[in-house]
Scaffold this active site. Structure first.
Site: not given
Length: 216
Positions: A66, A91-92, A108, A110, A137, A144, A146, A175
């Site tokens: 990673r 999606m990482r 981001n 969510h 959101s 951390e 999300d 969204e």
């Protein structure tokens, strides 16, 4: 001078399309300088190409760790000298070093009313908990998952016949409204992250951000 941003995707890119449309209409005072996907078959790449936006595929499968992937991803992003990095269904899970490199300059979206339901399967979890409201959101990205400062949320009422699929469809519409809104705030210099909190127009936002309410 308008700002530019890079969008990271993994899938169909419906939020990317909302951002493309908002840039083209002038709703966002900025431009998308590149779209990067970790999956070559992501339909969002087609959306970007149709809008004449440079695209890149950087497969995580080509890297042993990673950390190695994130080093190359950061280099690719920085080659476009963006003011902002926008995660739109990327999606990482990002490494701490990567996040620190772009802290205060990465957003981001969510599908939950954070801090509820960090992680996956948010719609089903909201249904299982018997929630009366669910939502989405937009937040700054921190180490951390999300867990960064929330900028804006939009809510919907959960009905007795809702499923995870119907919630997802209804929340997608929210969204596509609030993500372009927040990106525009950043591009206009109105939105910043300071001392672990989101600030808009020089005022610190509450922990759950601004609550978006549609005008009738």
């Amino acid at each position: 001078m308008s700002k530019n941003f890079v969008v990271l995707i993994s899938g169909s890119g419906s939020n990317l399309q909302a951002l493309i449309d908002a840039c083209e209409s002038g709703q966002i005072d900025g431009r998308i300088s590149a779209v990067i996907s970790n999956k070559a078959d992501a339909y969002g790449l087609v959306r970007a190409e149709n809008a004449n936006i440079p695209t890149h595929t950087l497969s995580h499968k080509s890297f042993a760790s990673r950390e190695e992937y994130d080093i190359e991803l950061a280099k690719l992003i920085e080659s476009h000298q963006p003011d902002l990095v926008v995660l739109a269904g990327f999606m990482r899970i990002l490494t701490a070093n990567f996040v620190q490199k772009f802290v205060g300059k990465m957003l981001n979206i969510h599908p939950s009313l954070l801090p509820k339901y960090q992680g996956l399967n948010t719609h089903q979890r909201a249904l299982d908990a018997g929630d009366k409201q669910h939502g989405v959101s937009v937040h700054f990205v921190t180490e951390e998952l999300d867990g960064g400062p929330v900028v804006c949320q939009a809510s919907i009422d959960v009905t007795s016949d809702d499923t995870a699929e119907t919630l997802a469809q209804r929340i997608h519409k929210k969204e596509h409204i609030i993500y372009p809104l927040v990106v525009d705030w950043f591009c206009k210099g109105k939105l910043t992250m300071q001392n672990g909190a989101a600030w808009l127009d020089d005022k610190v936002l509450p922990a759950t951000g601004i609550q978006y309410v549609e005008e009738n």
